[in-house]
Design an enzyme around this catalytic site. Structure first.
Site, PDB file in Angstrom:
ATOM      1  N   LYS A  42      -7.582  -4.799   2.153  1.00 32.29           N
ATOM      2  CA  LYS A  42      -8.580  -5.405   1.171  1.00 32.29           C
ATOM      3  C   LYS A  42      -9.852  -5.695   2.161  1.00 32.29           C
ATOM      4  CE  LYS A  42      -6.430  -9.981   0.615  1.00 32.29           C
ATOM      5  NZ  LYS A  42      -7.303 -10.596   1.600  1.00 32.29           N
ATOM      6  N   ASP A  52      -1.255 -11.498   3.271  1.00 38.06           N
ATOM      7  CA  ASP A  52      -2.070 -11.678   4.715  1.00 38.06           C
ATOM      8  C   ASP A  52      -1.345 -12.252   5.636  1.00 38.06           C
ATOM      9  OD1 ASP A  52      -3.826 -10.483   3.212  1.00 38.06           O
ATOM     10  OD2 ASP A  52      -5.463 -11.994   3.370  1.00 38.06           O
ATOM     11  N   CYS A  62      -7.078 -16.541   0.075  1.00 34.30           N
ATOM     12  CA  CYS A  62      -6.483 -15.451  -0.314  1.00 34.30           C
ATOM     13  C   CYS A  62      -5.250 -15.536  -1.422  1.00 34.30           C
ATOM     14  CB  CYS A  62      -6.131 -14.506   0.691  1.00 34.30           C
ATOM     15  SG  CYS A  62      -7.366 -13.882   1.740  1.00 34.30           S
TER      16      CYS A  62
HETATM   17  C1  VGL Z   1      -8.522 -15.173   4.275  1.00 34.80           C
HETATM   18  C2  VGL Z   1     -10.196 -16.213   5.159  1.00 34.80           C
HETATM   19  C3  VGL Z   1     -10.714 -15.231   5.482  1.00 34.80           C
HETATM   20  C4  VGL Z   1      -7.236 -15.425   3.807  1.00 34.80           C
HETATM   21  C5  VGL Z   1      -8.975 -14.162   4.760  1.00 34.80           C
HETATM   22  O1  VGL Z   1      -6.248 -14.418   3.934  1.00 34.80           O
HETATM   23  O2  VGL Z   1      -6.736 -16.396   3.088  1.00 34.80           O
HETATM   24  N1  VGL Z   1      -8.931 -16.347   4.630  1.00 34.80           N
HETATM   25  N2  VGL Z   1      -9.982 -13.903   5.321  1.00 34.80           N
END
Ligand code: VGL
Ligand code: ZN
Length: 240
Positions: free
Chosen positions: A140, A42, A185
């Protein structure tokens, strides 16, 4: 970072004798092989400075990851990829604010600012990532009613993203996890990868956390308990 051979050459044998052997062995002692994969989690605009869910110092992971990735022949990247009006967004729950929690059918859900909406610039991977050999980008969190911090399993605890099957199909045994955010994540991916039977390393300086109500310390404790190895990027040899 110098590798062990370069250090030896630079020091010569006399100076070398005065150095503790452990200091030499500590440098770049992990060598990724064909059964190793780097999972870059991410590294998307929404989680970077100026993004809607910016992680503090998030941009600092990019050069660390770019450098480390040179040591890996297998690299997989992930992208948080939510529908508009996703269930994890505080904006769809009346009276709720970001970072509060609600109970959903699959358990407790932290609510977030709207982020990583499919096809938006915020959902794009950072343009500063430079990992041309990355072989797979897995998205995802694309089911509107289920979140997915983990790159392997959605938050309902049963819907697979297919990543474990992919990695096993490619005979990967060890995964190295880096990216954003350490306590969400990255940690959930590391824990699920352990459950799926992989040897798992989290590269601490290649990650940054959100740290909502103690979540960062809890994530490290959960990962330690599960047998996830906590390492630094300098522990990894750059040439495989
Ligand atoms: C994430 C919060 C919401 C992350 C993704 O990538 O850690 N955190 N969505
Ligand atoms: Zn998300």
């Amino acid at each position: 970072m110098l590798d062990r051979r370069q250090i030896l050459a630079a020091l010569g044998t006399t100076a070398l004798a005065s150095l503790a052997p452990t200091a030499l062995l500590a440098a770049a002692s992990i060598k990724p092989d064909d059964t190793s994969a780097l999972l870059v989690i991410d590294v998307q605009n929404c989680f970077l400075p100026g993004g809607s869910l910016a992680v503090k110092e998030g941009e600092q992971v990019v050069p660390v990851i770019n450098k480390m990735a040179k040591g890996f022949s297998n690299v997989v990247m992930t992208q948080d990829w939510h529908t508009p009006g996703h269930v994890s967004f505080a904006s769809v729950h009346s009276g709720k604010k970001p970072f509060e929690t609600i109970d959903l059918p699959y358990g407790k859900q932290v609510l977030w600012p709207d982020h990583c909406v499919q096809g938006t610039d915020g959902a794009s991977l950072s343009k500063d990532l430079s990992i041309p050999q990355a072989e797979l980008i897995i998205r995802k969190g694309f089911h509107k009613d289920v979140d997915s911090y983990s790159a392997l399993l959605e938050a309902d605890g049963k819907t697979s993203t297919g990543l474990a099957g992919y990695l096993k199909g490619r005979k990967i045994k060890r995964v190295f996890v880096a990216g954003l955010a350490t306590d969400f994540c990255v940690a959930w991916t590391a824990l699920d990868a352990r459950k799926a039977g992989f040897e798992v390393y989290v590269v601490e300086d290649a990650c940054r956390g959100i740290d909502n109500q103690g979540s960062l310390a809890k994530a490290w404790a959960d990962m330690a308990k599960a047998g996830v190895k906590r390492i630094q990027s300098a522990d990894i040899a750059v040439s495989a």
